[in-house]
Design a protein around this motif. Structure first.
Motif, short mmCIF file in Angstrom:
data_model
loop_
_atom_site.label_atom_id
_atom_site.label_comp_id
_atom_site.label_asym_id
_atom_site.label_seq_id
_atom_site.Cartn_x
_atom_site.Cartn_y
_atom_site.Cartn_z
N GLU A 99 -7.52 -6.71 0.90
CA GLU A 99 -7.16 -5.30 0.91
C GLU A 99 -5.72 -5.08 1.36
OE1 GLU A 99 -9.93 -3.09 3.24
OE2 GLU A 99 -11.56 -3.30 1.78
N GLY A 100 -5.24 -5.94 2.26
CA GLY A 100 -3.87 -5.80 2.74
C GLY A 100 -2.85 -5.87 1.62
N LYS A 101 -3.18 -6.56 0.53
CA LYS A 101 -2.23 -6.69 -0.58
C LYS A 101 -2.07 -5.36 -1.32
CE LYS A 101 -2.99 -11.63 -1.23
NZ LYS A 101 -3.42 -12.71 -2.16
N ILE A 102 -3.11 -4.53 -1.32
CA ILE A 102 -2.98 -3.19 -1.92
C ILE A 102 -1.97 -2.38 -1.11
CG2 ILE A 102 -4.18 -1.04 -2.42
CD1 ILE A 102 -4.91 -3.22 -4.38
N TYR A 103 -2.03 -2.49 0.22
CA TYR A 103 -1.09 -1.76 1.05
C TYR A 103 0.33 -2.32 0.92
CZ TYR A 103 -5.13 0.52 3.11
OH TYR A 103 -6.26 1.26 3.28
N GLN A 104 0.45 -3.63 0.69
CA GLN A 104 1.77 -4.21 0.42
C GLN A 104 2.36 -3.63 -0.86
OE1 GLN A 104 1.64 -8.54 0.35
NE2 GLN A 104 0.31 -8.59 2.14
N ALA A 105 1.49 -3.32 -1.81
CA ALA A 105 1.97 -2.77 -3.08
C ALA A 105 2.62 -1.40 -2.91
CB ALA A 105 0.82 -2.69 -4.08
N VAL A 106 2.26 -0.68 -1.84
CA VAL A 106 2.85 0.64 -1.61
C VAL A 106 4.37 0.53 -1.53
CG1 VAL A 106 3.05 2.53 0.04
CG2 VAL A 106 0.80 1.63 -0.55
N ASP A 107 4.85 -0.34 -0.66
CA ASP A 107 6.31 -0.50 -0.55
C ASP A 107 6.91 -1.09 -1.82
OD1 ASP A 107 6.54 0.58 1.99
OD2 ASP A 107 6.17 -1.34 2.98
N ALA A 108 6.13 -1.93 -2.52
CA ALA A 108 6.65 -2.61 -3.70
C ALA A 108 6.86 -1.68 -4.89
CB ALA A 108 5.71 -3.75 -4.10
N VAL A 109 6.24 -0.50 -4.89
CA VAL A 109 6.39 0.42 -6.03
C VAL A 109 7.47 1.48 -5.79
CG1 VAL A 109 4.02 0.10 -6.82
CG2 VAL A 109 4.55 1.98 -5.24
N GLN A 110 8.17 1.38 -4.69
CA GLN A 110 9.20 2.38 -4.38
C GLN A 110 10.23 2.51 -5.49
OE1 GLN A 110 11.02 1.80 -0.55
NE2 GLN A 110 12.60 3.33 -0.89
N GLU A 111 10.70 1.39 -5.99
CA GLU A 111 11.72 1.41 -7.06
C GLU A 111 11.16 2.01 -8.34
OE1 GLU A 111 14.39 -1.78 -9.65
OE2 GLU A 111 13.65 -2.35 -7.66
N ALA A 112 9.91 1.65 -8.67
CA ALA A 112 9.29 2.18 -9.90
C ALA A 112 9.12 3.69 -9.82
CB ALA A 112 7.94 1.50 -10.12
N HIS A 113 8.71 4.20 -8.67
CA HIS A 113 8.57 5.64 -8.51
C HIS A 113 9.91 6.35 -8.67
CE1 HIS A 113 4.57 5.52 -6.02
NE2 HIS A 113 4.43 5.08 -7.25
N GLY A 114 10.95 5.78 -8.06
CA GLY A 114 12.27 6.37 -8.20
C GLY A 114 12.72 6.42 -9.65
N ARG A 115 12.42 5.35 -10.40
CA ARG A 115 12.82 5.30 -11.80
C ARG A 115 12.07 6.34 -12.63
NH1 ARG A 115 11.84 0.38 -12.53
NH2 ARG A 115 13.94 -0.39 -12.16
N VAL A 116 10.75 6.47 -12.39
CA VAL A 116 9.96 7.47 -13.12
C VAL A 116 10.51 8.87 -12.90
CG1 VAL A 116 7.71 8.63 -13.15
CG2 VAL A 116 7.81 6.14 -13.23
#
Length: 496
Positions: A99-116
């Motif tokens: 489950e911790g890897k799902i929470y790691q993904a939160v920070d990892a999508v920051q760039e994708a959100h900014g691009r969208v």
């Protein structure tokens, strides 16, 4: 890492993007809000990863059939970056050990959100609470960012007080004497073992807590799946202390229009309703524990024995999971045969809102996730409370102590941490004793009948809130008007 633009937008359309966290209990209410925005003429877009689109597609398709289309815009989930297989993108599909890897993904999508957001430039964005950076991106683009919070103001105000004052700080881990939560409208006692997880261990939420709070205080406002009448003093305090403005637009499960609801009976929904129609009014105990909470096999055996011994009709939404000890002997041998007719076990997804609102349902055994709490309240069904994690033990204080529409399943030791909770198995005898009290009307004890009366009154308040002129109806209007006013002149013209 490409993203796709929403094509064919008309310049005069008011466009709002919705970005939920990776769990259905966040995706569902946010999608329901997006659909209600669409019903009021807003061009709504749900921004999700590919596998998570499957969780919201039924809600979006229902809105489209009612003439209120909502776009779905994909961005890539960082599977390789966080070490998860392709297609495992939320807390219901991941192994509990990962489950911790799902929470790691939160920070990892920051760039994708900014691009969208930069590529599509919507007029406003509603971003889930973990995505603190959305406030900065929205400020850069000159658009409003709203923080979506998937829980009510009662637990939020209590958690804020606990975080600030730390009244539990002098207690050791094994010390579980009650303490009073300061700075809130009511006198409320907690014990350390039942505190929200992030106050007990340093998890992903705790690591980013300061950034999340700063983003919440600085953004345009906060939208919550709640209604004012269920927690008025806490709703007022939240608006004063925790945000620039709070918009209370729930229960979101009650927003779908009637023409949408009529399309929903199929598959398991039909099976459940057919069985429920065979039962006496308000006689069935519905047992459901949300989208990703899982018990041990031993606890499921005790649950089965308790339900069988209770003598009450029951419908049990059972989630089997190998990693939680599941297998061929997940239930006691012969259990389903012995309770056939009186009990129905449904594996996997069930139409919870439809079950709760059925005339045969008379009680709800629930973990008190906020969505489930509101769905039970909206249906006017008393609750048998079995909190497991997060803010659920605080929600129990609201349901049992303040609203008085529920009873606790277990009076023994409980813990919000899974490794501690697993050491305690609630015995069948305790389960049977509580469930047996919730007999059909006229057969239950006086306290249960009083709970049912208060639950019906709460349901009436929920219906009024989402009806034309109700508190949530007006807050939904006010929210959209405020966002449009910001686009027109950069100021908010309406008031609370």
């Amino acid at each position: 890492m490409a993203t796709t633009k929403v094509a064919g937008e008309e310049a005069e359309r008011f466009r709002v993007f919705f970005i939920p966290f990776f769990v259905p209990s966040h995706m569902k209410p946010m999608a329901e809000i997006a659909c209600e925005f669409a019903a009021r003429g807003v061009d709504s877009t749900m921004v999700v990863t590919p596998a998570n689109a499957d969780f919201i597609r039924p809600i979006v398709e229902q809105a489209a059939r009612a003439g209120h289309p909502v776009h779905i815009l994909h961005y890539p989930f960082p599977s390789a970056e966080v070490g998860l297989p392709e297609g495992i993108e939320n807390l219901t599909t991941v192994d509990p050990a990962e489950e911790g890897k799902i929470y790691q993904a939160v920070d990892a999508v920051q760039e994708a959100h900014g691009r969208v957001l930069r590529d599509n430039r919507p007029d406003a964005v509603v971003a889930d609470v973990p995505y603190w950076w959305a406030t900065d991106v929205a400020r850069e683009l000159g658009i409003p960012r709203l923080t979506f919070l998937p829980v009510g103001t009662f637990p939020l105000v209590v958690m804020s007080s606990l975080s600030r004052h730390k009244p539990y700080a002098g207690l050791t881990d094994g010390e579980n004497r009650p303490f009073v939560v300061p700075g809130i409208p009511d006198s409320l006692e907690m014990v350390k073992s039942e505190l929200p997880n992030f106050l007990r261990v340093r998890d992903a939420h705790a690591e980013n807590a300061d950034k999340i709070r700063k983003a919440q205080l600085e953004c345009f406002g906060v939208v919550l799946n709640t209604f004012y009448e269920v927690e008025p003093a806490y709703a007022d305090q939240f608006r004063r202390e925790e945000c620039r403005d709070g918009y209370y637009v729930g229960p979101t499960s009650m927003w779908p229009r009637q023409e949408v609801l009529e399309k929903k009976v199929a598959g398991k929904a039909g099976e459940c309703k057919a069985w429920l129609y065979e039962q006496k009014p308000a006689s069935v105990v519905y047992v459901g524990f949300g989208s990703f909470n899982h018990f041990s096999k031993q606890q499921h055996w005790e649950m089965a024995r308790g339900l069988e011994a209770s003598g009450r009709p029951f419908l049990w939404a059972l989630k089997e999971k190998a990693s939680a000890g599941g297998g061929a002997d997940w239930l006691p041998e012969g259990f389903e045969e012995r309770v056939r007719g009186r009990g129905l076990v449904i594996r996997g997804w069930v139409p919870q809102v439809e079950i709760l609102s059925h005339r045969a349902t008379g009680a709800f055994v629930t973990h008190l996730g906020w969505n489930s709490l509101l769905e039970g309240a909206a249906a006017g069904v008393p609750m048998i409370t079995w909190p497991l994690a997060y803010e659920q033990f605080i929600n129990e204080r609201l349901v049992v102590g303040k609203l008085r529409v529920g009873a606790r399943m277990w009076e023994g030791h409980r813990s919000s941490l899974p490794e501690e909770a697993a050491r305690v198995v609630v015995p069948a005898e305790a389960i049977a004793a509580v469930v047996s009290r919730f007999a059909a009307p006229g057969e239950a004890d006086e306290e249960v009948e009083a709970m049912r009366k208060r639950a019906r009154e709460l349901a009436a308040m929920a219906r009024a809130a989402v009806s034309d002129g109700g508190s949530s109806w007006k807050d939904m209007d006010r929210l959209i008007d405020d966002l449009k006013a910001f686009r027109s002149n950069g100021v908010v013209v309406s008031s609370t």
